[in-house]
Design a protein around this motif. Sequence first.
Motif, mmCIF file in Angstrom:
data_model
loop_
_atom_site.group_PDB
_atom_site.id
_atom_site.type_symbol
_atom_site.label_atom_id
_atom_site.label_comp_id
_atom_site.label_asym_id
_atom_site.label_seq_id
_atom_site.Cartn_x
_atom_site.Cartn_y
_atom_site.Cartn_z
ATOM 1 N N ASN B 94 55.530 43.970 44.743
ATOM 2 C CA ASN B 94 54.981 45.089 44.119
ATOM 3 C C ASN B 94 54.189 44.311 42.798
ATOM 4 O OD1 ASN B 94 54.020 47.180 42.381
ATOM 5 N ND2 ASN B 94 56.009 47.954 41.927
ATOM 6 N N HIS B 95 52.839 44.471 42.831
ATOM 7 C CA HIS B 95 51.988 43.987 41.894
ATOM 8 C C HIS B 95 51.532 44.993 40.863
ATOM 9 C CE1 HIS B 95 51.870 40.829 44.745
ATOM 10 N NE2 HIS B 95 51.275 41.607 45.589
ATOM 11 N N GLY B 96 52.078 46.312 40.978
ATOM 12 C CA GLY B 96 51.396 47.120 39.713
ATOM 13 C C GLY B 96 50.212 47.691 40.213
ATOM 14 N N ASP B 97 49.921 48.275 38.906
ATOM 15 C CA ASP B 97 48.276 49.017 39.375
ATOM 16 C C ASP B 97 47.566 48.353 38.491
ATOM 17 O OD1 ASP B 97 47.740 52.720 39.419
ATOM 18 O OD2 ASP B 97 46.686 50.924 40.216
ATOM 19 N N SER B 98 46.553 47.554 39.102
ATOM 20 C CA SER B 98 45.436 47.111 38.234
ATOM 21 C C SER B 98 44.133 47.195 38.924
ATOM 22 C CB SER B 98 45.490 45.305 38.285
ATOM 23 O OG SER B 98 45.754 44.866 39.563
ATOM 24 N N PRO B 99 43.740 48.317 38.574
ATOM 25 C CA PRO B 99 42.440 49.000 39.247
ATOM 26 C C PRO B 99 41.412 47.989 38.939
ATOM 27 C CG PRO B 99 43.066 50.397 37.253
ATOM 28 C CD PRO B 99 44.211 49.465 37.568
ATOM 29 N N SER B 100 40.523 47.980 39.845
ATOM 30 C CA SER B 100 39.458 46.915 39.733
ATOM 31 C C SER B 100 38.232 47.338 40.773
ATOM 32 C CB SER B 100 39.986 45.339 40.382
ATOM 33 O OG SER B 100 38.911 44.616 40.508
ATOM 34 N N GLU B 101 37.026 47.334 40.398
ATOM 35 C CA GLU B 101 35.970 47.793 41.115
ATOM 36 C C GLU B 101 35.746 46.690 42.166
ATOM 37 O OE1 GLU B 101 33.402 49.754 37.685
ATOM 38 O OE2 GLU B 101 32.356 48.438 38.660
ATOM 39 N N SER B 102 36.000 45.363 41.907
ATOM 40 C CA SER B 102 35.745 44.510 42.995
ATOM 41 C C SER B 102 36.778 44.503 44.152
ATOM 42 C CB SER B 102 35.514 43.106 42.554
ATOM 43 O OG SER B 102 36.559 42.555 42.114
ATOM 44 N N PHE B 103 36.594 43.737 45.399
ATOM 45 C CA PHE B 103 37.619 43.641 46.255
ATOM 46 C C PHE B 103 38.727 42.905 45.904
ATOM 47 C CE2 PHE B 103 39.175 43.639 50.261
ATOM 48 C CZ PHE B 103 39.717 42.440 50.666
ATOM 49 N N ILE B 104 38.414 41.906 44.886
ATOM 50 C CA ILE B 104 39.567 40.694 44.787
ATOM 51 C C ILE B 104 40.391 41.472 43.538
ATOM 52 C CG2 ILE B 104 38.060 38.669 45.110
ATOM 53 C CD1 ILE B 104 37.829 38.407 42.152
ATOM 54 N N ARG B 105 41.736 40.816 43.739
ATOM 55 C CA ARG B 105 42.823 41.158 42.828
ATOM 56 C C ARG B 105 43.402 40.165 42.171
ATOM 57 N NH1 ARG B 105 40.736 45.341 43.568
ATOM 58 N NH2 ARG B 105 41.364 47.414 44.241
ATOM 59 N N GLN B 106 44.101 40.397 41.190
ATOM 60 C CA GLN B 106 44.777 39.229 40.470
ATOM 61 C C GLN B 106 46.178 38.791 41.295
ATOM 62 O OE1 GLN B 106 45.152 38.916 36.308
ATOM 63 N NE2 GLN B 106 47.364 38.750 36.456
ATOM 64 N N GLN B 107 46.566 39.398 42.151
ATOM 65 C CA GLN B 107 47.679 38.825 43.103
ATOM 66 C C GLN B 107 47.113 38.073 43.961
ATOM 67 O OE1 GLN B 107 46.979 42.766 42.742
ATOM 68 N NE2 GLN B 107 47.412 43.330 44.928
ATOM 69 N N ASP B 108 46.032 38.018 44.432
ATOM 70 C CA ASP B 108 45.319 37.075 45.251
ATOM 71 C C ASP B 108 45.498 35.735 44.903
ATOM 72 O OD1 ASP B 108 42.408 39.299 46.357
ATOM 73 O OD2 ASP B 108 44.607 39.295 46.826
ATOM 74 N N LEU B 109 45.604 35.420 43.542
ATOM 75 C CA LEU B 109 45.798 34.115 43.074
ATOM 76 C C LEU B 109 47.337 33.809 43.470
ATOM 77 C CD1 LEU B 109 44.045 34.523 39.595
ATOM 78 C CD2 LEU B 109 43.178 33.030 41.381
ATOM 79 N N GLU B 110 48.185 34.547 43.613
ATOM 80 C CA GLU B 110 49.485 34.158 43.901
ATOM 81 C C GLU B 110 49.979 34.385 45.342
ATOM 82 O OE1 GLU B 110 52.257 34.447 40.439
ATOM 83 O OE2 GLU B 110 50.803 36.066 40.012
ATOM 84 N N THR B 111 49.197 35.167 46.211
ATOM 85 C CA THR B 111 49.686 35.517 47.374
ATOM 86 C C THR B 111 49.038 34.756 48.427
ATOM 87 O OG1 THR B 111 48.071 37.242 47.544
ATOM 88 C CG2 THR B 111 50.354 37.806 46.844
ATOM 89 N N HIS B 112 49.279 33.392 48.281
ATOM 90 C CA HIS B 112 48.732 32.261 49.299
ATOM 91 C C HIS B 112 49.732 32.365 50.374
ATOM 92 C CE1 HIS B 112 45.861 31.431 46.303
ATOM 93 N NE2 HIS B 112 46.497 31.060 45.534
#
Lengths: 413, 442
Positions: B94-112
Amino acid sequence: MEHTKSFSKKKQFFVFTSAGKPVWTRYGDETDLTTFIGSVTAILYNFQQYYRGEQDTLRFIKTKDVNIVFLCTQALYYVCVCKNNETIESIYQQLGMLHSKVISTLTNNITTMLISRPNYDARNLMGGTHSSLDCMIKTTARCLHFIKGFGPSRMPLNQRNMIASIFKNNIHSDVVYGFVMTTNYVIYRYTRKNVGLHHIDAALLSNLITSYISLRSTMSWTPICLPHFSDEGFLYTWVTLMQESNIFIVLLSDNASAFKELKTCGNAIEAELESMKLVVEESIACMPHPVYTFDVKEVNHFVYFSKYYDQFVMSGTHPANFVHLPELPKEHYQELMIRYNQAHSFSEYAEYYKGNYTKVDVYRNELVVCIRNQEYELLASMSSIIPINTCVQICSQLCKTLKQEEPNLFIPK
Amino acid sequence: MRGSAISSLFVFNPTLKPLSEHPTEDEYKSCKLIYYYPENAPLFEQHTHVGLAEGMCMFVQQFSDNPLESIHTEKHTHILQQCEPNIWLCIVLNHGDSPSESFIRQQDLETHPHVLKAIVDNYYRNFYLFHGPLTNFRYPEDFPHLKNLLSDYTKIFDEDQPKRTELFEGFAYCPLDRKSYMNVMYGLSQISFTHTDVLHTMLIYDGYIVNTSMPQQGSLLVYSYLARDKNWRRLIDMKRDLNPNACQYGRIAEYPKKGFVYGKNSAGIIVPTVYLPDIPPCKMLLWVQENMQLVLLMKNQEVPEETIEVIRNSLHELCPDIIKTIQSQYQRVLNSEDSFKFLYFNNMNLAIKQSSKLNPIDDQLYRLILTVSAQMRDSTQKYDSLVKTIVRTNIAWVMAVKVLDSREIYFVLPPSTAPVNKVEEEIVKFANGYFHTIFTGL
């Protein structure tokens, strides 16, 4: 079965409604894929409601060699199954452009209609658009997703100013946008006062000109929706191809009854442009730019995006043009795009970028630089044996050259 | 992976069939599900999730011969892995709710991919360590017991998972010169020579590995459990009771100043069976003395009290010298402070060296280094590999070097407006001194 053939393709796209009705598919017949689309719709729904009381949205699925990317808009869903090495962000951008193209063809009324009539079969509405959708995908795949601008042809400022004068002298108040362009490049663009041109709208217009051969044979009047201008209605496009040339004059109006006025205006512009036709054709002929024309020997390739102009210049090829100069073979360009994405990626996160970013990636066979600041973004490729301090000097020199050359590289605001 | 809690975790075997004569649809669904966490999730939701996981595996088979690895939504990441024949493990982060206009999300930095795989592997291997393969549990008679073990284990895993701070899975090696190392080896070989029941040994000092005779993967498992990131302190803090029928993960006696943790101690005789890759199941003794942990893997399935006492007497005699040899060297190195922030990782022997100045690593820097590392790993699989990278962000300069495709070195400098070549010069100067024994290519 037919659909298994389409599943073996390297990159397959599906467009369907939230009710699971197929709208378009890149390969194969939408009818054959009804069951498959139904299962994808069910998957999307299940992930939206994975935990009760919590709304979520599926973004992408990964295996070792396949990425499946999803874009869910209000009423239309877009899915790409990609087996080549494109990045997820690039695939997502292609899905975004597909959606823009659908809206461009149908306006956002399609969303309203599908929300009120979920079982409506929208396939027929997209009839005749297959080649333009396919062309849009191919062109977008060649673009860097983070470059939010379009790439005009290079032309001396005084000559572009002459075109600007021609437009100024002949423009009609009904014209919202005016272009001198080819199927690949924008040579000049006019916008009505206080109206901006979004790069996606420019790409949609370019796609229209490229995809519809009929526009080349005779003067045409055709509707197009430019979503970033307004997604609720059409602009009306007057298009003509200059005699014995591949230069189009394109005028867009928000007045559906302005055909006569635009025709008069367009003919006048064409007549005056006739004297400049050679000059314009010369500017197209020198595209794509060989890298040596920028006086920096050590650079093998670069992309430069000016934030002031919202336009970019690239050496060796152009995303809209599938021509590659010998200095940049197609396969290497595809690899380079991935490397540029990688070099740029950290700066797309707010926690790492606050207006100043540099990354240098050294591969065994190449060195890739990304510089991003408040004025521009530069990505360049050089030999991996170049020391970093030399690389810094080269980039600095290249930026200086490009900055000086900006008035000729880009269309003034 | 830091910060991401587990939303759900389940283990299922799609080939299991209900045993009743006329099973209902619910029975078909229930028998496939070996375990689901959280246990209070509605049954309908549990069945749906298992069905969806099965369906997704089949869905991607239409496009790829490779199995499904992960599913990414805006708020969650689902990791799926077949850990044993017909047994699948699914973990939903669960990464929580981090709304973003773009496609990328902060969790992408850790979900390699390699990070996600490590999470699943970690769960499975640590359960396997004390209970062996899941296929050893017979259906249906052993399944209630298996379910209890998984229930007990998963709660600990869920609490522990977000606290894991290390970037790489490997060994922090104890700094010993050659002579000291040979003396320590002599001491260890005395133990093995005297007690022929001892199959393998591992010596750890204050969380640093000194020596191991186990194969690498087994060593990593035991080391991770007992020592990495000072894990023994976490295990002690868990204060789990010594229930022999429950999941044995984290169930240890108090650490004495000198004595057995696994062996004979004030709580009685506790000698767990451990299952390690490439080694048959064996009993584990753990002797601690001052900052030293000595692991002994015993050949026999039974370790009588007399054997433990004989070993105790040997260790009383041999360990003081071993500790003395290590201690003086270790203290000298510990007290010296590195002048630079760096992190070294060797993919071959899994050695990790983290400079004193880089401890602890904050979350932003952690994500940055993790992603740089992922980029370096990723590139070797596809095109010409990435061998060096320098990146300036607003939180730090990071320079990473890959040497001979097996060693990675990360240097961290504070953010500055210095040009990239100046930063590189500074780092190279340090690296050529500190890493003079390694060809870094700098």
